[in-house]
Write an enzyme that holds these catalytic residues in place. Structure first.
Site, PDB file in Angstrom:
ATOM      1  N   ASP A  31       0.853  -1.178   0.000  1.00  0.00           N
ATOM      2  CA  ASP A  31       0.000   0.000   0.000  1.00  0.00           C
ATOM      3  C   ASP A  31       0.905   1.250   0.000  1.00  0.00           C
ATOM      4  OD1 ASP A  31      -1.671   2.077   0.616  1.00  0.00           O
ATOM      5  OD2 ASP A  31      -2.593   1.112   2.367  1.00  0.00           O
ATOM      6  N   GLU A  83      29.670   7.121   5.792  1.00  0.00           N
ATOM      7  CA  GLU A  83      29.717   5.684   6.062  1.00  0.00           C
ATOM      8  C   GLU A  83      29.654   4.919   4.739  1.00  0.00           C
ATOM      9  OE1 GLU A  83      26.204   4.082   8.221  1.00  0.00           O
ATOM     10  OE2 GLU A  83      25.650   6.182   8.463  1.00  0.00           O
ATOM     11  N   CYS A 120      25.916   7.498  11.176  1.00  0.00           N
ATOM     12  CA  CYS A 120      25.339   8.797  10.803  1.00  0.00           C
ATOM     13  C   CYS A 120      25.757   9.936  11.724  1.00  0.00           C
ATOM     14  CB  CYS A 120      23.814   8.713  10.787  1.00  0.00           C
ATOM     15  SG  CYS A 120      23.199   7.305   9.870  1.00  0.00           S
ATOM     16  N   THR A 163      14.052   3.269   2.461  1.00  0.00           N
ATOM     17  CA  THR A 163      14.566   4.471   3.148  1.00  0.00           C
ATOM     18  C   THR A 163      15.873   4.964   2.534  1.00  0.00           C
ATOM     19  OG1 THR A 163      15.903   3.264   4.770  1.00  0.00           O
ATOM     20  CG2 THR A 163      13.590   3.602   5.329  1.00  0.00           C
ATOM     21  N   SER A 211      17.046  -1.770  15.341  1.00  0.00           N
ATOM     22  CA  SER A 211      17.733  -0.481  15.161  1.00  0.00           C
ATOM     23  C   SER A 211      16.853   0.670  15.661  1.00  0.00           C
ATOM     24  CB  SER A 211      18.149  -0.282  13.703  1.00  0.00           C
ATOM     25  OG  SER A 211      17.035   0.028  12.887  1.00  0.00           O
ATOM     26  N   HIS A 244      18.176  13.316  13.920  1.00  0.00           N
ATOM     27  CA  HIS A 244      18.640  12.443  12.834  1.00  0.00           C
ATOM     28  C   HIS A 244      17.397  11.765  12.244  1.00  0.00           C
ATOM     29  CE1 HIS A 244      20.473   9.473  10.412  1.00  0.00           C
ATOM     30  NE2 HIS A 244      20.028   8.471  11.151  1.00  0.00           N
ATOM     31  N   LYS A 253       8.549   8.760  16.503  1.00  0.00           N
ATOM     32  CA  LYS A 253       8.698   7.979  17.745  1.00  0.00           C
ATOM     33  C   LYS A 253       9.637   8.699  18.716  1.00  0.00           C
ATOM     34  CE  LYS A 253       8.602   3.612  15.153  1.00  0.00           C
ATOM     35  NZ  LYS A 253       7.242   3.114  15.192  1.00  0.00           N
ATOM     36  N   ASN A 328      17.028   8.895   3.422  1.00  0.00           N
ATOM     37  CA  ASN A 328      18.106   8.967   4.414  1.00  0.00           C
ATOM     38  C   ASN A 328      19.418   9.382   3.755  1.00  0.00           C
ATOM     39  OD1 ASN A 328      19.643   8.686   6.688  1.00  0.00           O
ATOM     40  ND2 ASN A 328      19.246   6.510   6.988  1.00  0.00           N
ATOM     41  N   SER A 364      24.236   4.571  14.208  1.00  0.00           N
ATOM     42  CA  SER A 364      24.104   3.174  14.615  1.00  0.00           C
ATOM     43  C   SER A 364      25.440   2.692  15.140  1.00  0.00           C
ATOM     44  CB  SER A 364      23.708   2.308  13.423  1.00  0.00           C
ATOM     45  OG  SER A 364      22.406   2.627  13.025  1.00  0.00           O
TER      46      SER A 364
END
Ligand code: CAA
Length: 440
Positions: A31, A83, A120, A163, A211, A244, A253, A328, A364
């Protein structure tokens, strides 16, 4: 004490675009709203076959130096945060300097060059290095050039594929900056984690769900640590809070978690606690599971409050608008979020001089860092000079077949030759290893 901070920034996007609801979702049988509403993304920026971390970084830096009327002699250090490096010995900054020396008078022989790696968060760590170098008085009146550049690509079929992104942010760090002054106070949350790794491999091995949890845990620690040096943070203290942004849904979140931490409205907290029967603190529950269930219930209620929704709309949402269109950018991502917020302020006629930002970086592996910044008098001219809208508009919109070809080109394990989809316009291009960064 003289202010030290970011004097100017430039953003350089990869020249291709992958439309997530229109092109990606139908191929994945998903979707489209999973991407637009769930992850919060409309599109990813992608590098054309002649673009890579060097060309994007050099193009951003070139635009910045040209606009600010700088010559190599004005720059005392060049740090590249990435990275996506391809060389375990020679830092990407030397390749970038080589590109810039083709077009500017003089050279960077006097400049200290390096490469920073911690996923990051390395972009922010490079800002810190530049800040410390200037504060220590080692800069001899020169500025530092910090370039955060990445091709954030995932293996085909990986959950992270939605992403992806590619782009660079160049920042000039100076005394008496025009854009923002950086605070001396910082908070950290850091732990040895293995949810996102690239051990001698091009695409990351990711435990995506984990993650997300690691990001939240480290961010919580960093916020507490920041408060231990800077004092309690109140939600009203900051005009914007750029986080970030691996995808805007992640920031949704993190923002809720941060809000729970910074609301100083005890009536609201007590009302919510009454609704779930007690304060959501571990000691109030017999088991961890009971505590977790209650906390989830509490956070769901908090998310629905008018106070939270207003704060989110004013302080967080404006930081996400560029990210929604580019995906990202790893090391550049939090710096894109800052630019996005200030662009929103400019477009809405908000006077930001003297206002504060709460900047939340993350890498990370894992580490979060929080610091504050104060917006400086020259911010409007600096943000007005960005041409990011034009760049996004000019991207070539890939079909699914184009995307598959281009992804293969950027997979170093494959030997594929694909025509360029866009024509480079006065920019550095990757044209094979022998002719790195030639300007076309
Ligand atoms: N309509 C609306 N929303 C929908 C939907 C629909 N039709 N279908 C799904 N959604 C929602 C889901 O409910 C979910 O939202 P919540 O998390 O709020 O519940 C969201 O869309 C995503 O759906 P899924 O969780 O099912 O998505 P997924 O499992 O396919 O992928 C991911 C999510 C695992 C995070 C994946 O994107 C990934 O692996 N990303 C790479 C790793 C990453 O970015 N991690 C972030 C923290 S690490 C970091 O920040 C460093 C870094 O830069 C990489």
């Amino acid at each position: 004490m003289t202010a030290v901070g970011i004097d100017a920034i430039e953003i350089w996007t990869g020249n291709l675009k992958l439309d997530l609801p229109g092109t990606f979702a139908p191929e994945k049988g998903e979707d489209p709203e999973k991407y637009t509403k769930g992850l919060g993304l409309n599109a990813s920026s992608f590098p054309d076959s002649y673009e890579d971390i060097v060309t994007m970084g050099a193009n951003a830096a070139h635009r910045l130096m040209e606009r600010k009327g700088l010559e190599p002699d004005d720059i005392g250090r060049i740090d590249v945060a990435t990275e996506s490096a391809f060389d375990n010995s020679k830092p990407v900054s030397t390749y970038v300097a080589g590109c810039l020396e083709q077009v500017f008078e003089g050279d960077f022989h006097h400049a200290n060059k390096g490469e920073r790696k911690f996923a990051c968060i390395a972009g922010t760590q490079s800002l810190d290095d530049a800040y410390n170098w200037i504060r220590a008085g080692r800069n001899r009146g020169r500025s530092a050039l910090v370039i955060a550049t990445d091709t954030a690509l995932y293996a085909r079929g990986d959950a992270g594929e939605a992403t992806q992104g590619a782009g660079a942010v160049a920042m000039l760090i100076s005394e008496d900056p025009n854009l923002v002054e950086l605070s001396a106070e910082q908070g950290y949350g850091s732990a040895d984690e293995t949810d996102f790794l690239k051990p001698n491999q091009q695409f990351p091995s990711v435990d995506g769900k984990r993650s997300v949890q690691v990001y939240l845990a480290r961010m919580r620690e960093a916020l507490k640590d920041y408060e231990s040096v800077a004092g309690d943070v109140h939600e009203a203290d900051f005009a914007y809070a750029p986080f970030h942004t691996p995808f805007p849904g992640m920031v949704r979140k993190a923002a809720l978690l941060a809000y729970r931490h910074v609301i100083r409205d005890t009536t609201l907290e007590d009302d919510l606690a009454d609704e779930i029967g007690r304060q959501p603190r571990p000691e109030a529950f017999d088991t961890d599971d009971d505590y977790r269930d209650a906390l989830r219930e509490y956070m769901d209620l908090l998310k629905e409050t008018e106070a939270y929704q207003e704060w989110y709309a004013e302080t967080i949402d404006p930081t996400l608008s560029i990210s929604r269109e580019v995906g990202n950018w790893y090391t550049g991502s939090v710096h894109v979020a800052r630019a996005s917020a200030l662009k929103h302020a400019l477009e809405n006629g908000r006077d930001m001089t003297g206002e504060s930002l709460l900047v939340a970086s993350y890498g990370s592996g894992a580490q979060a860092e929080i610091h504050s910044e104060v917006v400086q008098e020259g911010w409007e001219d600096e943000i007005e000079a960005l041409n990011v809208d034009e760049q996004l508009e000019d991207r070539y919109d890939m079909s699914w077949d184009d995307y598959e070809e281009v992804h293969d080109v950027h997979n170093h394990d494959m030997d594929v030759d694909v025509e360029e989809f866009t024509a480079p316009e006065s920019e550095f291009v990757f044209d094979g290893w022998g002719r790195m960064g030639e300007r076309k």
